[in-house]
Write an enzyme that holds these catalytic residues in place. Sequence first.
Site, PDB file in Angstrom:
ATOM      1  N   GLY A   1       0.760  -1.371  -0.034  1.00 53.97           N
ATOM      2  CA  GLY A   1      -0.083  -0.002  -0.031  1.00 53.97           C
ATOM      3  C   GLY A   1       0.757   1.265  -0.060  1.00 53.97           C
ATOM      4  O   GLY A   1       2.083   1.210   0.077  1.00 53.97           O
TER       5      GLY A   1
ATOM      6  N   LYS B   1       3.610  -0.209 -10.025  1.00 49.83           N
ATOM      7  CA  LYS B   1       3.648   1.321  -9.780  1.00 49.83           C
ATOM      8  C   LYS B   1       5.241   1.965  -9.627  1.00 49.83           C
ATOM      9  O   LYS B   1       5.383   3.037 -10.226  1.00 49.83           O
ATOM     10  CB  LYS B   1       2.927   1.570  -8.290  1.00 49.83           C
TER      11      LYS B   1
END
Length: 328
Positions: free
Chosen positions: A133, A188
């Site tokens: 996260g 990412k």
Amino acid sequence: MKKITVIGAGGWGLALGLLLNEQGNHITFWCYDEKEKNDILQHRENKRCLPGIKIPLEITFTTDMQQALNDADVAIVAVPSKAIRSTAKMMQPFIPAKTIVVNVSKGIEDETLMRLSQVLEDVLPNDVVVLSGPSHAEEVARHVPTTVVVSSNNMESAAKIQDLFMNKYFRVYTNEDLVGIELGGALKNVIALAAGIVEGIGYGDNTMAALITRGITEISRLGIAMGGKPSTFAGLTGIGDLIVTCTSGHSRNRRAGELLGQGFTIEEAMEKVNMVVEGVPTTKGGYALMKKYNVDMPILSAIYAALFDKVPVAETIDTLMMRDKKDE
């Protein structure tokens, strides 16, 4: 009180170990070498990875894997992605069967294209939980409110890890989509390299917004092809992690990209960052997965061309902008 071992004493491992120490657990860190251990013991901080954050005296450090894992309830694996398999092999003779393994690293194994939880499960018989996260170590260590997600092939173990970590500044959700969570966390970093390039060249907010939104589209495209759920990529481990990594000065991937945009080679950029830049090996793994699943990922392809084919970054951006027109 739980006995918790953190494998790796870099910034993220330290931040999580400090959090769990504050909650009354017994924390032992395994260090890769004696120099790292001695430097930390001398200064009671990791001056390279987490400067200014003091480490309490009750936290112990060792380079002995058997000693580190003895009777551990939880083992948090916080080493670079390229070291996951070799580290797991070091752990395997000593890890108790009851120990829950928590992977907090992000990446793809180059040789096998496995997600990191798959690598750990390939070597260890233990339950593996993934924690991921939008969570910079520097902010977690300073108690900045943070939210993350845990997932596992055994969601009972994931729920135990959720309970272990939850506190007033660290909120933990569960999500059964292990594939989506791991791919979002890994890929990412590739888009963050591109975000750094955008910043380094001197482009503006328009370019950054386009990059982030088209970046999550690419990540979702591959993740869904591999079995991930679309909703995961709209959550914390998808767009959430992407935003924080693309926009923050804490991001080593973004920083490496900035240097690329300023004209440095990737080798020079990584040397200047002086920490692991996971987006570089993940670009190679992501590119191979893109080919394997026949998925269109033009941003990832452009970063691959810049890193490994040495195409000038300005040329890769022109190529992206001048592709055939299409619907969004």
